[in-house]
Design an enzyme around this catalytic site. Structure first.
Site, PDB file in Angstrom:
ATOM      1  CG  ASP A 203      65.353  46.542  24.862  1.00 18.13           C
ATOM      2  OD1 ASP A 203      66.562  46.789  24.766  1.00 18.13           O
ATOM      3  OD2 ASP A 203      64.458  47.259  24.366  1.00 18.13           O
ATOM      4  CB  ILE A 204      63.649  50.070  28.670  1.00 14.74           C
ATOM      5  CG1 ILE A 204      64.282  49.648  29.995  1.00 14.74           C
ATOM      6  CG2 ILE A 204      62.595  51.141  28.897  1.00 14.74           C
ATOM      7  CD1 ILE A 204      65.024  50.765  30.711  1.00 14.74           C
ATOM      8  CD  GLU A 246      67.984  50.602  24.868  1.00 16.01           C
ATOM      9  OE1 GLU A 246      67.480  50.582  23.741  1.00 16.01           O
ATOM     10  OE2 GLU A 246      69.100  51.110  25.096  1.00 16.01           O
TER      11      GLU A 246
END
Length: 324
Positions: A203-204, A246
């Protein structure tokens, strides 16, 4: 099935779009030497010789999907004792109770050879045997070329559609649907139960802040660049996919805990040290490794738990999802 249709002087059967035989009348069953329970619910390939299987897949099925009908198509069935039986086939695509069916009727072409000999004899008055033979060869060659061309086009279209259906449009990675099918294949009953497998959820960090600060076009650019980093860093049998928003995921076959953590750390460092222009980008990662008794859901759940632990403990880090 209606009693009159069941004993009609022609063969009748109904296919669904998967090629499964839903209904077959007694006329066709007697012609092919089968009982109803032997064919009902089975794939049409059971009744087709090899050449007709290809013809069904590449010509009959696409035609009825496009035109909703097939008229006067020569077809061959294979009887239970292995005899090849030629028929003239007509079909209509119908909807009943919200479901689509392909209703087919066929007449046996028992005397086809005799009919062709009569036609050839009638032409002898206007054409010599050699010219007729040359013409027939030319026509057959033209038909062969045409069929090969159509087959290649259909195969190309099918491959293109399959690729589109399995690919995330923004990043070019595999999509969530493909990822789930890939994971499912490692949990099938015939799959080696002790096959090593690891799963990464990525996950960003603070991605919403990036979108809010720099705009969604910048966010999309980051997603594409991260997709490229993951694609370039995967091995031949690994599967990199966009999990949603994301979030990204990696399926790592033949990979245990230690190696999976090494791969995760390499990816984390690559992202942290990449050139993201005026803004920095980091990622949090959750890692899980398959254990006996696992399901695809339990493996993903541990990776998801590990990912949220990485985010709760400061982000830009890796956490391993332990077995419950």
């Amino acid at each position: 099935m209606d009693r009159q249709l069941d004993s009609a002087p022609f063969g009748y059967f109904t296919l669904d779009d998967a090629g499964m035989m839903m209904e077959v009348n007694q006329t066709l069953l007697r012609l092919l030497g089968y009982q109803l329970h032997e064919v009902q619910g089975k794939h049409i390939n059971l009744l087709l010789p090899n050449a007709s299987r290809s013809f069904y897949q590449l010509y009959f099925f696409p035609m009825i999907r496009l035109q909703n009908k097939v008229e006067e198509m020569y077809f061959s069935f294979k009887s239970k004792d292995g005899q090849e039986i030629s028929v003239l086939l007509n079909a209509l695509r119908n909807e009943r109770d919200g479901k689509v069916f392909n209703d087919c009727a066929c007449l046996r072409m028992k005397n086809r050879i005799e009919y062709e000999e009569v036609i050839l004899a009638a032409k002898k008055d206007t054409e010599t045997r050699n010219l007729l033979k040359a013409k027939q060869i030319a026509e057959l060659e033209s038909l062969r070329i045409e069929l090969e061309s159509k087959q290649k086009k259909l195969l190309a279209v099918n491959e293109s559609l399959l690729e589109m259906a399995n690919t995330d449009g923004l990043t070019g990675l595999r999509n969530r649907h493909y990822l789930q099918e890939c994971l499912s294949s490692y949990f099938m009953p015939d799959t080696e139960q002790f096959l090593t497998l690891s799963f990464l959820l990525i996950d960003i960090d603070y991605f919403k802040k990036v979108n809010d600060t720099y705009g969604h076009l910048t966010g999309d650019s980051i997603l594409r660049k991260l997709g490229n980093l993951l694609r370039d860093g995967t091995r031949k049998d690994d599967v990199a996919a966009r999990y949603g928003g994301e979030e990204f995921a990696l399926v790592l076959p033949a990979t245990g805990k230690v190696e999976a953590l090494e791969i995760a750390e390499r990816i984390r460092c690559q992202v942290e040290n990449a050139d993201w222009n005026t803004y920095g980008v980091t990622i949090s990662i959750g890692v899980a490794t398959k254990v006996p008794g696992d399901t695809e859901n339990s493996l993903q759940s541990r990776a998801d738990w590990a990912l949220y632990n990485s985010k709760d403990n400061g982000r830009n880090r890796i956490t391993f999802g332990m077995e419950e």
